[in-house]
Design a protein around this motif. Structure first.
Motif, PDB file in Angstrom:
ATOM      1  N   ASP A  95       5.843 -28.293  16.414  1.00 50.09           N
ATOM      2  CA  ASP A  95       5.046 -27.323  15.655  1.00 50.09           C
ATOM      3  C   ASP A  95       3.623 -27.841  15.431  1.00 50.09           C
ATOM      4  N   ASP A  96       3.498 -29.161  15.217  1.00 51.65           N
ATOM      5  CA  ASP A  96       2.170 -29.745  15.012  1.00 51.65           C
ATOM      6  C   ASP A  96       1.329 -29.647  16.287  1.00 51.65           C
ATOM      7  N   ILE A  97       1.963 -29.919  17.407  1.00 55.60           N
ATOM      8  CA  ILE A  97       1.252 -29.833  18.696  1.00 55.60           C
ATOM      9  C   ILE A  97       0.726 -28.420  18.905  1.00 55.60           C
ATOM     10  N   GLN A  98       1.588 -27.439  18.652  1.00 53.71           N
ATOM     11  CA  GLN A  98       1.184 -26.043  18.833  1.00 53.71           C
ATOM     12  C   GLN A  98       0.075 -25.659  17.858  1.00 53.71           C
ATOM     13  N   ALA A  99       0.134 -26.193  16.627  1.00 55.58           N
ATOM     14  CA  ALA A  99      -0.902 -25.887  15.639  1.00 55.58           C
ATOM     15  C   ALA A  99      -2.252 -26.461  16.058  1.00 55.58           C
ATOM     16  N   VAL A 100      -2.247 -27.699  16.548  1.00 52.90           N
ATOM     17  CA  VAL A 100      -3.495 -28.315  17.029  1.00 52.90           C
ATOM     18  C   VAL A 100      -4.077 -27.504  18.177  1.00 52.90           C
ATOM     19  N   GLU A 101      -3.216 -27.123  19.104  1.00 52.40           N
ATOM     20  CA  GLU A 101      -3.662 -26.316  20.250  1.00 52.40           C
ATOM     21  C   GLU A 101      -4.282 -25.009  19.780  1.00 52.40           C
ATOM     22  N   THR A 147     -19.478 -18.598   9.945  1.00 51.41           N
ATOM     23  CA  THR A 147     -19.591 -20.009   9.580  1.00 51.41           C
ATOM     24  C   THR A 147     -18.442 -20.435   8.676  1.00 51.41           C
ATOM     25  N   GLU A 148     -18.103 -19.589   7.703  1.00 51.65           N
ATOM     26  CA  GLU A 148     -17.021 -19.904   6.775  1.00 51.65           C
ATOM     27  C   GLU A 148     -15.683 -20.022   7.508  1.00 51.65           C
ATOM     28  N   GLN A 149     -15.445 -19.098   8.443  1.00 52.22           N
ATOM     29  CA  GLN A 149     -14.182 -19.122   9.190  1.00 52.22           C
ATOM     30  C   GLN A 149     -14.081 -20.377  10.043  1.00 52.22           C
ATOM     31  N   ARG A 150     -15.174 -20.738  10.694  1.00 58.84           N
ATOM     32  CA  ARG A 150     -15.167 -21.933  11.538  1.00 58.84           C
ATOM     33  C   ARG A 150     -14.930 -23.192  10.707  1.00 58.84           C
ATOM     34  N   MET A 151     -15.568 -23.272   9.537  1.00 55.34           N
ATOM     35  CA  MET A 151     -15.390 -24.440   8.664  1.00 55.34           C
ATOM     36  C   MET A 151     -13.949 -24.545   8.171  1.00 55.34           C
ATOM     37  N   ALA A 152     -13.350 -23.396   7.846  1.00 58.01           N
ATOM     38  CA  ALA A 152     -11.967 -23.388   7.367  1.00 58.01           C
ATOM     39  C   ALA A 152     -11.009 -23.852   8.459  1.00 58.01           C
ATOM     40  N   LEU A 153     -11.248 -23.384   9.686  1.00 58.96           N
ATOM     41  CA  LEU A 153     -10.394 -23.782  10.812  1.00 58.96           C
ATOM     42  C   LEU A 153     -10.547 -25.270  11.116  1.00 58.96           C
ATOM     43  N   LYS A 154     -11.772 -25.767  11.063  1.00 58.21           N
ATOM     44  CA  LYS A 154     -12.006 -27.192  11.322  1.00 58.21           C
ATOM     45  C   LYS A 154     -11.319 -28.056  10.261  1.00 58.21           C
ATOM     46  N   LYS A 155     -11.332 -27.584   9.031  1.00 58.25           N
ATOM     47  CA  LYS A 155     -10.683 -28.333   7.958  1.00 58.25           C
ATOM     48  C   LYS A 155      -9.173 -28.422   8.212  1.00 58.25           C
ATOM     49  N   GLN A 156      -8.567 -27.265   8.570  1.00 57.68           N
ATOM     50  CA  GLN A 156      -7.131 -27.258   8.885  1.00 57.68           C
ATOM     51  C   GLN A 156      -6.814 -28.196  10.042  1.00 57.68           C
ATOM     52  N   LEU A 157      -7.658 -28.132  11.075  1.00 59.83           N
ATOM     53  CA  LEU A 157      -7.429 -28.953  12.264  1.00 59.83           C
ATOM     54  C   LEU A 157      -7.526 -30.435  11.933  1.00 59.83           C
ATOM     55  N   ASN A 158      -8.534 -30.809  11.161  1.00 55.66           N
ATOM     56  CA  ASN A 158      -8.717 -32.219  10.807  1.00 55.66           C
ATOM     57  C   ASN A 158      -7.552 -32.739   9.974  1.00 55.66           C
ATOM     58  N   ILE A 196      -4.393 -31.689  10.114  1.00 54.88           N
ATOM     59  CA  ILE A 196      -3.242 -31.882  11.004  1.00 54.88           C
ATOM     60  C   ILE A 196      -3.446 -33.114  11.873  1.00 54.88           C
ATOM     61  N   LYS A 197      -4.667 -33.298  12.403  1.00 55.01           N
ATOM     62  CA  LYS A 197      -4.944 -34.462  13.255  1.00 55.01           C
ATOM     63  C   LYS A 197      -4.781 -35.766  12.470  1.00 55.01           C
ATOM     64  N   THR A 198      -5.246 -35.755  11.232  1.00 58.38           N
ATOM     65  CA  THR A 198      -5.117 -36.953  10.396  1.00 58.38           C
ATOM     66  C   THR A 198      -3.653 -37.273  10.131  1.00 58.38           C
ATOM     67  N   GLN A 199      -2.889 -36.233   9.860  1.00 61.13           N
ATOM     68  CA  GLN A 199      -1.478 -36.419   9.540  1.00 61.13           C
ATOM     69  C   GLN A 199      -0.665 -36.857  10.756  1.00 61.13           C
ATOM     70  N   THR A 200      -0.957 -36.266  11.911  1.00 62.24           N
ATOM     71  CA  THR A 200      -0.119 -36.481  13.103  1.00 62.24           C
ATOM     72  C   THR A 200      -0.696 -37.490  14.076  1.00 62.24           C
ATOM     73  N   LYS A 201      -1.958 -37.862  13.920  1.00 62.73           N
ATOM     74  CA  LYS A 201      -2.659 -38.785  14.822  1.00 62.73           C
ATOM     75  C   LYS A 201      -3.001 -38.137  16.175  1.00 62.73           C
ATOM     76  N   ILE A 202      -2.764 -36.824  16.322  1.00 61.47           N
ATOM     77  CA  ILE A 202      -3.090 -36.145  17.578  1.00 61.47           C
ATOM     78  C   ILE A 202      -4.597 -35.968  17.675  1.00 61.47           C
ATOM     79  N   SER A 203      -5.177 -36.422  18.769  1.00 62.53           N
ATOM     80  CA  SER A 203      -6.613 -36.253  18.983  1.00 62.53           C
ATOM     81  C   SER A 203      -6.918 -34.955  19.724  1.00 62.53           C
TER      82      SER A 203
END
Length: 478
Positions: free
Chosen positions: A277-283, A307-318, A320-327
């Motif tokens: 699920d994490d892999i799919q979320a990052v993708e 701009t707000e939408q992009r910032m929100a998506l980047k926050k979510q992505l970061n 998940i990446k921090t939690q899972t270590k997926i780059s």
């Protein structure tokens, strides 16, 4: 090469209005053309430009001054002067005390209404899949050994059999009419059939999905870095008629449930905390951000909302990446690029784990780069081997194994070992990055004889995680 895939992706997104489309692979095919060289006789109208003809006629009828001609034709003085300059430079008109049409000009005027007989040899290209005729196009040729070359559907004309090109007379006539700005051509006959052979035009099949969650794989055709709609329409029309010209290439299949389980098991064993699920979320989030970053985004969003939408998506992505270590996420076409990047850029150690080894991947290019890496005193580990049921699945290639064994004998810094059983497919490059994937690094090259797969992998850049991945690989050999 990864930039190439990104460029394809951008063009597909724009052309098909699919902001979240992702390119998963691409390969070169040879699109067939019959090169035909014919000795022709035809009638050709050697015309002047219309404005040149009118100016010459004005002069021959006594209008010898530029202003008189301009007034009579109802056009600007500068326009007439420009036409006159061209006629004078061609020797058709000369300027004495008054404007005079030369003998050359009078002859050109007479030939406006006379069809000249022309005999010459011309080369034409017949599209071997739809029968269209071209007199010229910029041909990026490929040979049979360089690409998956398609067979022609249209019957190939036979040298010496003029009757085989009779059906193309009308298109040949049109092609001749476009040469040298000729306005009218009438083909009288084909005198001789000098040459005929097949050439293949380079076309890139680009495989993509409409979005990361889509299970279906589609394709688009590119040539000279541009989408070639005509090629795709021709192929689709042939399929509708039962002519499945790409069947041996277009056999798509997404990862089955068993493979998905293996990937998730490998990730959970080697990199604690990563789930499917994490892999799919990052993708999914990466693709959405990429779509928003397009300059001409398909989404009609006000600047502030955008701009707000992009910032929100980047926050979510970061998060998940921090939690899972997926780059990042890798698709089929990107894996081999990372393999060669690792071989060329590694500083201290490199590990490759792959269940199978085949010579279509462990080829001369791979072996050369591997040896150059070994010459730099890099410690290289290649581990392979999987327990198989008798007669099931692909086998290792003895010739490829032998070449790797020879390198291992020559370089003490190269450890090449067969392990008891592994489904793992990993790369570890120093502490720079690690890859865990479903892609068989040393046996898979999107072979068209195999069912097409969207091979999915993750890139890990956290140093501690990369070290853990390296140690898990070493444990296979003990």
């Amino acid at each position: 090469m990864m930039n190439v895939a990104a460029d394809f992706e951008s063009k597909i997104r724009k052309y098909h209005s699919l902001p979240e489309a992702i390119v998963i692979d691409y390969k070169t095919i040879g699109y067939p053309f019959y090169l035909v060289r014919l000795d022709l006789t035809y009638l050709s109208n050697r015309t002047l430009e219309l404005q040149e003809e009118f100016v010459i006629k004005c002069i021959t009828h006594g209008l010898s001054d530029r202003r008189e001609i301009s007034s009579f034709l109802g056009v600007d003085n500068h326009f007439v002067e420009k036409v006159l300059s061209g006629l004078i430079s061609k020797g058709i008109v000369k300027r004495e005390e008054k404007l005079v049409v030369t003998e050359l000009g009078l002859d050109a005027l007479a030939r406006q209404i006379v069809l000249d007989t022309v005999s010459e040899t011309q080369t034409f290209y017949i599209d071997a899949l739809n029968g269209k005729v071209y007199d010229y196009f910029k041909l990026n040729q490929v040979g049979k050994i360089d690409a998956n070359c398609l067979k022609g559907v249209i019957r190939k004309p036979r040298k010496g059999h003029i009757e085989d090109v009779v059906d193309y007379y009308e298109e040949i006539e049109k092609a001749l009419g476009t040469q040298n700005n000729r306005n009218r051509v009438e083909l009288i006959q084909v005198n001789n059939f000098e040459k005929v052979y097949t050439q293949w035009h380079e076309v890139i099949l680009v495989f993509y999905k409409n979005n990361p969650d889509d299970n279906e794989v589609g394709y688009e055709t590119f040539s000279r870095n541009t989408i070639q709609v005509d090629y795709r329409k021709t192929i689709e029309k042939l399929y509708a008629q039962g002519q499945k010209v790409l069947d041996y290439i277009l056999r798509f299949e997404t990862n089955n449930e068993e493979e998905d389980v293996q990937i998730e098991q490998a990730l959970s064993e080697e990199v604690i905390g990563i789930r499917k699920d994490d892999i799919q979320a990052v993708e999914r989030l990466s693709v959405k951000i990429s779509a928003l970053n397009e300059n001409d985004s398909f989404m009609e969003i006000k600047s502030q909302s955008f701009t707000e939408q992009r910032m929100a998506l980047k926050k979510q992505l970061n998060e998940i990446k921090t939690q899972t270590k997926i780059s990042e996420i890798l698709h089929t076409s990107e894996h081999r690029d990372y393999l060669f990047e690792a071989l060329k850029e590694v500083k201290n150690r490199l590990m490759i784990v792959s269940p199978w080894i085949r010579s279509n991947v462990v080829d001369n290019e791979f072996l050369f780069i591997l040896e150059e890496t070994l010459k730099r005193k890099i410690k290289v580990y290649i581990l392979y081997g999987i327990k198989q049921k008798s007669g099931w699945g692909q086998q290792n290639d003895p010739s490829a194994l032998k070449k790797l064994e020879n390198l291992a004998d020559s370089y003490k810094n190269f450890r090449f070992e067969k392990v008891k059983n592994t489904h793992r497919k990993i790369i570890v490059c120093d502490d720079k990055f690690g890859i865990v994937t479903s892609f068989n690094f040393l046996s898979f090259r999107a072979d068209p004889s195999l069912t097409y797969r969207d091979e999915l992998g993750v890139v890990l850049r956290d140093k501690e995680t990369v070290e853990s991945l390296f140690q898990s690989g070493l444990s296979l050999a003990f």
